[in-house]
Design a protein around this motif. Structure first.
Motif, PDB file in Angstrom:
ATOM      1  N   GLN A 184      17.123  66.369  57.975  1.00 20.23           N
ATOM      2  CA  GLN A 184      15.996  65.853  57.194  1.00 20.23           C
ATOM      3  C   GLN A 184      14.848  65.348  58.062  1.00 20.23           C
ATOM      4  N   SER A 185      15.188  64.709  59.199  1.00 19.53           N
ATOM      5  CA  SER A 185      14.140  64.103  60.024  1.00 19.53           C
ATOM      6  C   SER A 185      14.699  63.819  61.410  1.00 19.53           C
TER       7      SER A 185
ATOM      8  N   ARG B  99      11.672  71.103  58.662  1.00 25.36           N
ATOM      9  CA  ARG B  99      11.513  69.677  58.386  1.00 25.36           C
ATOM     10  C   ARG B  99      11.451  68.860  59.670  1.00 25.36           C
ATOM     11  N   ARG B 100      12.201  69.260  60.657  1.00 23.89           N
ATOM     12  CA  ARG B 100      12.175  68.542  61.937  1.00 23.89           C
ATOM     13  C   ARG B 100      11.254  69.211  62.949  1.00 23.89           C
TER      14      ARG B 100
END
Length: 533
Positions: A115-116, A154-155
């Motif tokens: 996600q991050s 996303r990353r």
């Protein structure tokens, strides 16, 4: 502490293909429990279960999404507990596959990590920035084709996957990851498992600097993976410290063991086996790939065993001729055999005479052959991608054949892979009462190994004889057996230096000092006999 594994015979079960109990065409845990009497009747010491954990099944369970639960395809934790209890009642140890170099991309750990760059599990997988031109950070390839890196927008980073894109590599440089994985192992130890087969054990660590692998000049295989020496993407020295943590965990329990799968060959395989099993604080043994090839010569078997004993004198090896990843050995080595049955009997005699721990693959005791599949019948990702040059692994994974009913007694419905006539003809029921059957030969040979201390724990000394004769002494104290194998579809005659007697289920004739070996014949002789070709 009991070291039951040192001379054990282990029976590998591929759960999808052993016995279906609920009519969905896929094998399951209750089905395995139902058939454990057959396994126990062989005289083996343990079963090894290929992965049974919750999984999307992109790689048939080798992509785990929950390390502490059973996939509904196979049953429940209660079914597993019942299987362990029944196995133990029958005197069988239970070994389970641990796939901890990577997880499924559906595992909650990875779902959070991707996600991050700043979440609690951001560093639980192997992430890397792209090169300035957007390409992957290095040249590492995936075993299943293409680069070992996949982009995550996303990353804005790549993640490492040594196998399928859906199998991201866990970052074992992170101590929290190690702790979590050890926790999952403790979960199964507490449920009574007797050991772990560690999948891709030499892949756990990667080079922290992500250096490019150098090229390999000997890349005869039809895939690109072998174009490199994988000195940075696997086989890293940092692995040893984690193996020690794993050993400390298993030593907290009585009579547990770990066997590591080392998917290498030659000197690299021997070096890793030596490193991973040295002393008493690492793995108990390593599972070698050396005898899973097409090579069938006395020199190959002699060189392989001697190589381990000389290059890794403290190592303990686990040998097998077949498993769920390679063509069945009866088919691989058929050009060297008078018949499939002759090859199956000789293979049993030879493997069960080797020093170390022995692993048999389900159906091997029936003389089972590789199933010839068409493209529309395949499920294996490498085969689907690279057909027809790469046939894949489905041909050795087709269902166990039990009787002459529809679907060979495996299921009441169409199974996930087909049962074809050449395989169905080798059903258990058709071999139960036949003294000359392959099944009878396996039972007799396992019983003979169990009755002979030289075969279980004896030293090994090879005799210098020309092809196609493989011969060696196995001895402990004043007990010595001479083991002789004719690796040829033609008869052979040898002269004994001294008088001796045939013993065990030999397939040979002895007249005075003349030993006559039929095609693929074999003999066990009492005493340390010398032979002349």
């Amino acid at each position: 502490m009991t070291e039951w594994w040192r001379d054990a015979v282990i029976y590998q079960i591929y759960p999808r293909s052993f016995q279906d109990s609920n009519g969905d065409g896929i094998g399951d845990l209750p089905g395995i429990t139902r058939r454990l009497d057959h396994v126990a009747s062989l005289g083996v010491d343990a079963i090894w279960l290929s992965p049974i954990f919750t999984s999307p099944m992109k790689d048939m369970g080798y992509d785990v999404s929950d390390y502490c639960d059973i996939d509904p395809l196979f049953g429940t934790l209660a079914d597993f507990d019942a299987l362990v209890a029944r196995a133990h009642d029958l005197g069988l140890k239970v070994i389970i596959d641990q796939v901890i170099s990577h997880s499924s991309d559906k595992h909650p750990w990875f779902a959070e990590s991707r996600q991050s760059r700043d979440n609690d599990r951001a560093d639980w997988y192997v992430w890397a920035d792209p090169n300035p031109d957007g390409t992957p950070p290095n040249n590492w390839p995936s075993v299943f084709g293409g680069p070992a890196w996949e982009w995550e927008p996303r990353r804005r980073q790549y993640y490492l996957h040594n196998f399928l894109i859906e199998q991201p590599d866990l970052n074992l440089w992170n101590r929290d990851v190690q702790d979590a994985l050890l926790g999952t192992m403790r979960f199964w130890l507490d449920r009574g498992v007797d050991g772990f087969r560690l999948d891709t054990v030499n892949f756990y660590f990667h080079d922290a600097r992500l250096r490019n692998n150098p090229p390999s000049p000997d890349h005869a295989a039809p895939d690109t993976y072998n174009y490199q020496h994988h000195v940075y993407s696997k086989n890293r020295p940092e692995n040893i410290a984690f193996l020690k943590r794993m050993r400390k965990l298993t030593d907290d329990y009585d009579a547990r063991m770990m066997v590591g799968e080392v998917g290498e060959s030659g000197d690299t395989s021997i070096r890793i086996m030596a490193e991973y099993t040295a002393g008493d604080d690492r793995l108990h043994m390593c599972y070698s790939f050396e005898m899973l090839s097409h090579e069938f010569t006395a020199r190959h078997f002699r060189h392989t065993i001697k190589g381990v004993h000389q290059g890794a004198p403290d190592a303990h090896a686990c040998w097998s001729f077949s498993n769920h990843d390679v063509f069945r050995h009866v088919t691989r080595w058929l050009p060297h055999a008078e018949s499939p049955e002759a090859m199956a009997r000789q293979a049993a005699a030879m493997l069960l005479s080797f020093p170390g721990t022995i692993c048999l693959y389900q159906g091997e005791e029936l003389g089972q052959t590789e199933t010839d599949l068409s493209y529309d019948e395949l499920t294996d990702p490498p085969a689907l991608r690279f057909w027809p040059e790469i046939k894949g692994r489905d041909g050795c994974r087709t269902p166990m054949v039990w009787d002459d009913s529809p679907h060979a007694g495996f299921s009441t419905t169409k199974p996930w892979l087909p049962v074809k006539e050449p395989q169905a003809a080798r059903a258990v029921t058709g071999q139960q009462d036949g003294n000359d059957s392959v099944l009878s030969a396996y039972r007799a040979t396992i019983a003979f190994r169990k009755s002979q201390m030289p075969l279980r724990v004896g030293d090994t000394a090879f005799l210098d004889l020309p092809e196609p004769i493989l011969a060696f002494h196995r001895g402990t104290g004043d007990q010595v057996l001479t083991c002789v194998f004719n690796l040829s579809p033609n008869p052979a005659t040898l002269t004994l230096s001294d008088k001796a007697d045939l013993t065990g289920p030999s397939q040979a004739a002895l007249s005075g000092r003349v030993l006559s070996l039929p095609p693929n014949g074999f003999a066990w002789l009492d005493g340390p006999v010398s032979l002349l070709a």
